[in-house]
Scaffold this motif. Structure first.
Motif, short mmCIF file in Angstrom:
data_model
loop_
_atom_site.label_atom_id
_atom_site.label_comp_id
_atom_site.label_asym_id
_atom_site.label_seq_id
_atom_site.Cartn_x
_atom_site.Cartn_y
_atom_site.Cartn_z
N VAL A 170 0.86 -1.22 0.00
CA VAL A 170 0.10 -0.03 -0.02
C VAL A 170 0.84 1.25 -0.04
N LYS A 171 0.64 2.12 -0.98
CA LYS A 171 1.31 3.24 -0.98
C LYS A 171 0.78 4.64 -0.72
N GLU A 172 -0.49 4.60 -0.98
CA GLU A 172 -1.25 5.96 -0.52
C GLU A 172 -1.61 5.94 0.90
N GLU A 173 -1.42 7.17 1.32
CA GLU A 173 -1.83 7.20 2.78
C GLU A 173 -3.32 7.08 3.19
N LYS A 174 -4.16 7.37 2.11
CA LYS A 174 -5.67 7.20 2.36
C LYS A 174 -5.88 5.48 2.50
N GLU A 175 -5.18 4.78 1.60
CA GLU A 175 -5.56 3.44 1.66
C GLU A 175 -5.15 3.14 2.88
N ALA A 179 -6.78 0.39 5.59
CA ALA A 179 -5.91 -0.85 5.42
C ALA A 179 -5.77 -1.82 6.73
N GLY A 180 -5.05 -2.61 6.77
CA GLY A 180 -4.68 -3.41 8.23
C GLY A 180 -4.99 -4.83 7.92
N PHE A 181 -4.46 -5.94 8.98
CA PHE A 181 -4.97 -7.09 8.92
C PHE A 181 -6.29 -7.29 9.32
N THR A 182 -7.25 -8.23 8.47
CA THR A 182 -8.29 -8.72 8.81
C THR A 182 -8.49 -10.28 8.59
N PHE A 183 -9.17 -10.89 9.66
CA PHE A 183 -9.13 -12.30 9.71
C PHE A 183 -10.15 -12.66 10.63
N ALA A 184 -10.95 -13.86 9.97
CA ALA A 184 -12.20 -14.30 10.75
C ALA A 184 -11.85 -15.59 10.83
N GLY A 185 -11.48 -16.47 11.97
CA GLY A 185 -11.24 -17.71 11.84
C GLY A 185 -12.16 -18.52 12.99
N ASP A 186 -11.79 -19.62 13.32
CA ASP A 186 -12.36 -20.25 14.55
C ASP A 186 -11.87 -20.11 15.63
N PHE A 187 -10.50 -19.53 15.68
CA PHE A 187 -9.61 -19.58 16.97
C PHE A 187 -9.29 -18.01 16.99
N TYR A 188 -9.08 -17.22 15.75
CA TYR A 188 -8.65 -16.17 16.01
C TYR A 188 -9.21 -15.06 15.29
N ARG A 189 -9.54 -13.80 15.51
CA ARG A 189 -10.28 -12.75 14.88
C ARG A 189 -9.40 -11.42 14.80
N PHE A 190 -9.36 -10.83 13.95
CA PHE A 190 -8.58 -9.43 13.67
C PHE A 190 -9.48 -8.64 12.80
N ARG A 191 -9.49 -7.24 13.08
CA ARG A 191 -10.11 -6.32 12.32
C ARG A 191 -9.40 -4.99 12.13
N GLY A 192 -8.57 -5.04 10.86
CA GLY A 192 -7.89 -3.91 10.22
C GLY A 192 -6.82 -3.88 11.53
#
Length: 402
Positions: A170-175, A179-192
């Motif tokens: 990702v190059k653009e500041e707005k992006e 952005a960030g890491f998002t993941f929805a699993g059975d054991f771990y969850r992350f949002r941005g």
């Protein structure tokens, strides 16, 4: 023998790598009452680490145990111990053992990214799914069955990789703001989730993972950079390597997984002397501890779909060394051990993880006597032709006839 510059020893990009088990756990690397010149304190381990990197070792693997068990009454924690070793060395890469459950991927990603900066890119992780039920229950962690432990580890490794690499392009500041890491699993969850700073190593610190079962092989193929193997016979090594390679190919990761094997090393002037040391180690085994260890690990793997978990076929004498290291047959003269190592390379092994009885002198001896011989053989083209190496050395690895 004259001192050899490790940078010259390790200049070939196609070379076999060498690692050693860090004895940050008391009792050494065998479940035996034999006297050992091996200590688990930091001061001793700094000596071993400096001797190892001087000798040409490129990796060291710290162990993780949270409670006393099977001859290991005391244990230093793996991540902090790895960091201490890194601060006391200049070239060695240290692999910290991580146990999902007690650790969350967010904490590990942050810890390792920071240590990567402190050490100029010399930290890696080994994700251990766990075999000791009592360790989990003692600290209030759920004990999952085998497949669920490995499924959790799969998610854990996906999260580490994702956290470390999210927004890399990702190059653009707005992006970046969105952005960030998002993941929805059975054991771990992350949002941005945004990690900063990212690790120094690109694309991320190396991820090791091991095991013999289908679940472990699947994880090795899908999400690990390195797949650790216990000691085995010739057919066992070949089958594991080809199976994991095939699984990696099926998920678009062909050529992205490398292979490491555990081996306990005894080098003496004659093969008979080396074998006698092995017999003494096994003869003085802590019988109660070995039997308890056998019961624990075989119970831990009993829920595998095809009963092929680690230690499934290990005998009492095999289990005196925690990871079947005697089976790797690195026991003999320096020439025999070097020949067997290039055979392992020809089968597809990229790294040999060594363990020793007397760390005070055996680490340095291996670097002085064996590692240069391996490099000489590699320079002659050895370790590339499996058929040639098997014909020359393979009998020592053949499965015993019943």
């Amino acid at each position: 023998m004259a001192t050899i510059d490790p940078s010259q020893l390790n200049s070939d990009p196609d070379r076999l790598r060498f690692a050693y088990w860090v004895p940050n756990v008391s009792g050494g690397l065998v479940i035996s009452k034999i006297p050992q010149r091996t200590s688990w304190d930091l001061e001793s381990n700094l000596r071993y680490a400096r001797a190892a990197e001087t000798a040409g070792f490129e990796y060291a693997l710290t162990q993780i145990r949270f409670t006393a068990s099977y001859g290991a009454s005391d244990q230093h924690e793996s991540v902090s111990f790895s960091q201490a070793l890194l601060h006391g060395t200049t070239h060695l890469k240290v692999i910290a053992a991580i146990l999902p459950g007690p650790w969350s991927p967010a904490v590990v990603a942050k810890q390792i990214a920071s240590i990567d900066h402190y050490s100029a890119g010399r930290i890696a992780v080994n994700i251990v799914s766990g075999w000791f039920r009592g360790e989990f229950t003692a600290i209030g962690e759920w004990w999952l069955d085998h497949s669920e432990r490995y499924r959790r580890s799969n998610e854990f490794m996906r999260c580490l990789r994702g956290i470390w690499t999210a927004d890399a392009d990702v190059k653009e500041e707005k992006e970046k703001e969105q952005a960030g890491f998002t993941f929805a699993g059975d054991f771990y969850r992350f949002r941005g989730y945004k990690l900063s700073p990212k690790p120094v190593q690109q694309p991320h610190p190396e991820i090791f993972q091991g095991g013999n079962s289908d679940d472990a092989r699947r994880n090795g193929a899908e999400v690990a950079d390195w797949y650790f193997m216990n000691g085995n016979d010739l057919e066992g090594f070949r089958a594991q390597i080809e199976d994991v390679k095939g699984r990696a190919r099926a998920v678009g990761r062909e050529g992205q997984v490398r292979f490491a094997v555990n081996g306990f090393v005894i080098v003496r002037e004659t093969e008979d002397e080396a074998v006698q040391v092995l017999r003494e180690i096994q003869g003085k085994a802590d019988g109660e501890a070995v039997k308890a260890f056998a019961g624990e690990v075989k119970n831990a793997g009993a829920s595998t779909a095809n009963q092929t978990g680690m230690w499934a076929t290990s005998t009492f004498n095999d289990l005196v060394q925690y990871n079947d290291g005697f089976k790797t047959k690195l026991i003999g003269t320096k020439e025999q051990v070097a020949e067997r190592i290039v055979l392992l390379k020809s089968l597809g092994v990229n790294l040999v993880l060594t363990a020793f009885l007397h760390y005070e002198e055996d680490v340095e001896q291996f670097g002085r006597e064996v590692l240069p011989l391996v490099r000489q053989l590699e320079a002659q083209g050895r370790g590339r032709d499996a058929a040639f190496e098997v014909e020359r050395t393979g009998d020592v690895y053949r499965k015993p006839s019943s």
